[in-house]
Design an enzyme around this catalytic site. Sequence first.
Site, PDB file in Angstrom:
ATOM      1  N   TYR A  60     -37.149 -18.435  35.916  1.00 63.54           N
ATOM      2  CA  TYR A  60     -36.962 -17.305  36.846  1.00 63.54           C
ATOM      3  C   TYR A  60     -38.177 -17.180  37.740  1.00 63.54           C
ATOM      4  O   TYR A  60     -39.305 -17.253  37.261  1.00 63.54           O
ATOM      5  CB  TYR A  60     -36.748 -16.002  36.077  1.00 63.54           C
ATOM      6  CG  TYR A  60     -35.416 -15.396  36.434  1.00 63.54           C
ATOM      7  CD1 TYR A  60     -35.281 -14.673  37.616  1.00 63.54           C
ATOM      8  CD2 TYR A  60     -34.292 -15.623  35.658  1.00 63.54           C
ATOM      9  CE1 TYR A  60     -34.047 -14.165  37.993  1.00 63.54           C
ATOM     10  CE2 TYR A  60     -33.060 -15.115  36.031  1.00 63.54           C
ATOM     11  CZ  TYR A  60     -32.942 -14.388  37.202  1.00 63.54           C
ATOM     12  OH  TYR A  60     -31.720 -13.905  37.575  1.00 63.54           O
ATOM     13  N   GLU A  77     -38.457 -14.795  40.835  1.00 69.59           N
ATOM     14  CA  GLU A  77     -38.264 -13.841  41.940  1.00 69.59           C
ATOM     15  C   GLU A  77     -39.551 -13.689  42.733  1.00 69.59           C
ATOM     16  O   GLU A  77     -40.647 -13.630  42.168  1.00 69.59           O
ATOM     17  CB  GLU A  77     -37.832 -12.475  41.382  1.00 69.59           C
ATOM     18  CG  GLU A  77     -36.367 -12.459  40.987  1.00 69.59           C
ATOM     19  CD  GLU A  77     -35.922 -11.112  40.447  1.00 69.59           C
ATOM     20  OE1 GLU A  77     -36.772 -10.286  40.103  1.00 69.59           O
ATOM     21  OE2 GLU A  77     -34.701 -10.905  40.364  1.00 69.59           O
ATOM     22  N   ASP A 132     -26.161 -22.201  63.560  1.00 73.78           N
ATOM     23  CA  ASP A 132     -25.768 -22.529  62.187  1.00 73.78           C
ATOM     24  C   ASP A 132     -25.330 -23.996  62.180  1.00 73.78           C
ATOM     25  O   ASP A 132     -24.223 -24.327  62.584  1.00 73.78           O
ATOM     26  CB  ASP A 132     -24.625 -21.603  61.755  1.00 73.78           C
ATOM     27  CG  ASP A 132     -24.099 -21.922  60.364  1.00 73.78           C
ATOM     28  OD1 ASP A 132     -24.511 -22.949  59.786  1.00 73.78           O
ATOM     29  OD2 ASP A 132     -23.257 -21.151  59.860  1.00 73.78           O
ATOM     30  N   THR A 179     -26.543 -25.260  55.525  1.00 77.13           N
ATOM     31  CA  THR A 179     -26.352 -25.665  54.137  1.00 77.13           C
ATOM     32  C   THR A 179     -27.095 -26.983  53.941  1.00 77.13           C
ATOM     33  O   THR A 179     -27.427 -27.674  54.904  1.00 77.13           O
ATOM     34  CB  THR A 179     -24.866 -25.906  53.821  1.00 77.13           C
ATOM     35  OG1 THR A 179     -24.349 -26.838  54.770  1.00 77.13           O
ATOM     36  CG2 THR A 179     -24.061 -24.624  53.889  1.00 77.13           C
ATOM     37  N   LYS A 231     -23.969 -30.644  52.798  1.00 73.38           N
ATOM     38  CA  LYS A 231     -22.948 -31.294  53.630  1.00 73.38           C
ATOM     39  C   LYS A 231     -23.523 -32.615  54.147  1.00 73.38           C
ATOM     40  O   LYS A 231     -23.836 -33.481  53.357  1.00 73.38           O
ATOM     41  CB  LYS A 231     -22.469 -30.333  54.708  1.00 73.38           C
ATOM     42  CG  LYS A 231     -21.751 -29.108  54.089  1.00 73.38           C
ATOM     43  CD  LYS A 231     -21.275 -28.096  55.095  1.00 73.38           C
ATOM     44  CE  LYS A 231     -20.676 -26.884  54.385  1.00 73.38           C
ATOM     45  NZ  LYS A 231     -20.329 -25.805  55.308  1.00 73.38           N
ATOM     46  N   ARG A 234     -26.341 -28.189  46.475  1.00 72.01           N
ATOM     47  CA  ARG A 234     -25.686 -27.009  47.035  1.00 72.01           C
ATOM     48  C   ARG A 234     -26.767 -25.960  47.251  1.00 72.01           C
ATOM     49  O   ARG A 234     -27.534 -25.631  46.334  1.00 72.01           O
ATOM     50  CB  ARG A 234     -24.606 -26.499  46.097  1.00 72.01           C
ATOM     51  CG  ARG A 234     -23.565 -27.555  45.811  1.00 72.01           C
ATOM     52  CD  ARG A 234     -22.235 -26.993  45.448  1.00 72.01           C
ATOM     53  NE  ARG A 234     -21.508 -26.579  46.618  1.00 72.01           N
ATOM     54  CZ  ARG A 234     -20.565 -27.332  47.215  1.00 72.01           C
ATOM     55  NH1 ARG A 234     -20.268 -28.529  46.766  1.00 72.01           N
ATOM     56  NH2 ARG A 234     -19.921 -26.873  48.265  1.00 72.01           N
TER      57      ARG A 234
END
Length: 412
Positions: A44, A46, A190, A216, A219, A225
């Site tokens: 984790y 954050e 984008d 992204t 792709k 991802r």
Amino acid sequence: MSKVFNLIDKEEKRQGSQIHLIPSENIASEAVRKAVGSVLANKYAEGYAGRRYYQGNSVVDEIENLAIERGKKLLGVPHINVQPYSGSPANAAVLMALVEPGDKICGLKLSGGGHLTHGHPNITFSGKYYTSVQYDVEEDGRIDYEKLGKLVKTEKPKLIWAGTTAYPFILDWERFRKVADLVGAWLVADISHIVGLVVGAIHESPVQWADVITSTTHKTLRGPRGAFIAVTEKGLQRDIDLAKKIDRAVFPGMQGGPHINSIGAMAVAFEEANLDEFREYAKQIVVNAKVLAESLRDEGFKVFGTENHLMVVEIGNHQEDEKIVGDGKQMAVALEKAGIIVNANTVPHDKAGPFRPSGIRIGTPWETTRGMKEEGMTKIAKWMAVVRDCMGDDGKLLKIRGEVEEYLTSRK
Ligand SMILES: *Cc1c(COP(=O)(O)O)cnc(C)c1O
């Protein structure tokens, strides 16, 4: 446990025995997948490097900083955030950073090749929490920039999206900039679909025109991802706090703990995208798409495009007085039976709805990664013509499936 792994084996076999033409899909390298499945997933973290809320993040900081350095270099930008979980959360964060709820935003219609997050009305956060004005493509499938300029002058949106999921032509960033400048709107590029072509130097980069670039990474970039948000020099000139605003919108605005395994894999993918091999791949994607489009035309298909990695192919007759609609979906289902994976898609000004649209969308990134060249594209076009002509004949479809499998195995 073995049940899941048996299914994964099954999926691997399926991927190996069918032709993949969904333009948003690709094959990530072993190295990328190794990073995704690594112990980085256990942590984790954050916050941002040097400013974490939890202890034990010294290595994670190095990982994220490496991804950031490589991303900045690859895109040629002064700031990049690599924490977005995927493209849609990245776009949500951009909206949160740049506009207020209810403000006017402007994006390309879904049916014209735009994305849901660019203000698709009613059913998406971007259409529900913002006032959305949408532009469309013309009959030939292209954006008319003059018309867009007029719309923007009248509507005065605060933010304009320039980016597509099913647009087979090169986007004119300079013209988008001029349109945005008519009303002082933010310009967000984008490049989710075309990022591989941009960093592979095939498609012009929006870096000197846009304020913010989102993309992204799974792709055409062939990474994990995930997604990134880049802030350009232009964006910083306009608002010195832009980078800070974007970072705050991602965390704590939209997200909690970043997926450090994806960020590690992103750092791997950014490095891979810097190699000559990647530029060759990007070039071949476009060559393959052009050959596929021409071969499909030779087989009598109506094809929109292509100048990039994808094209939209009209399948059925979608006139209003025709009873038959939704031939895109039928074709996609028939193609799957024949071992060729595509998705049904609206064609420009489609009279049928997006669930049973009149066309299919096909692209070449996956098969290009697999090493397919021009001769593979002509083969695919021939198979697609047979499928179109014998859609209801399962025997014939199965025969093609056999040929497809044999072709893929012969190339291994
Ligand atoms: C794919 C895509 C997205 C969304 O990405 P997800 O990872 O599916 O959320 C956003 N914008 C464009 C232009 C895309 O092509």
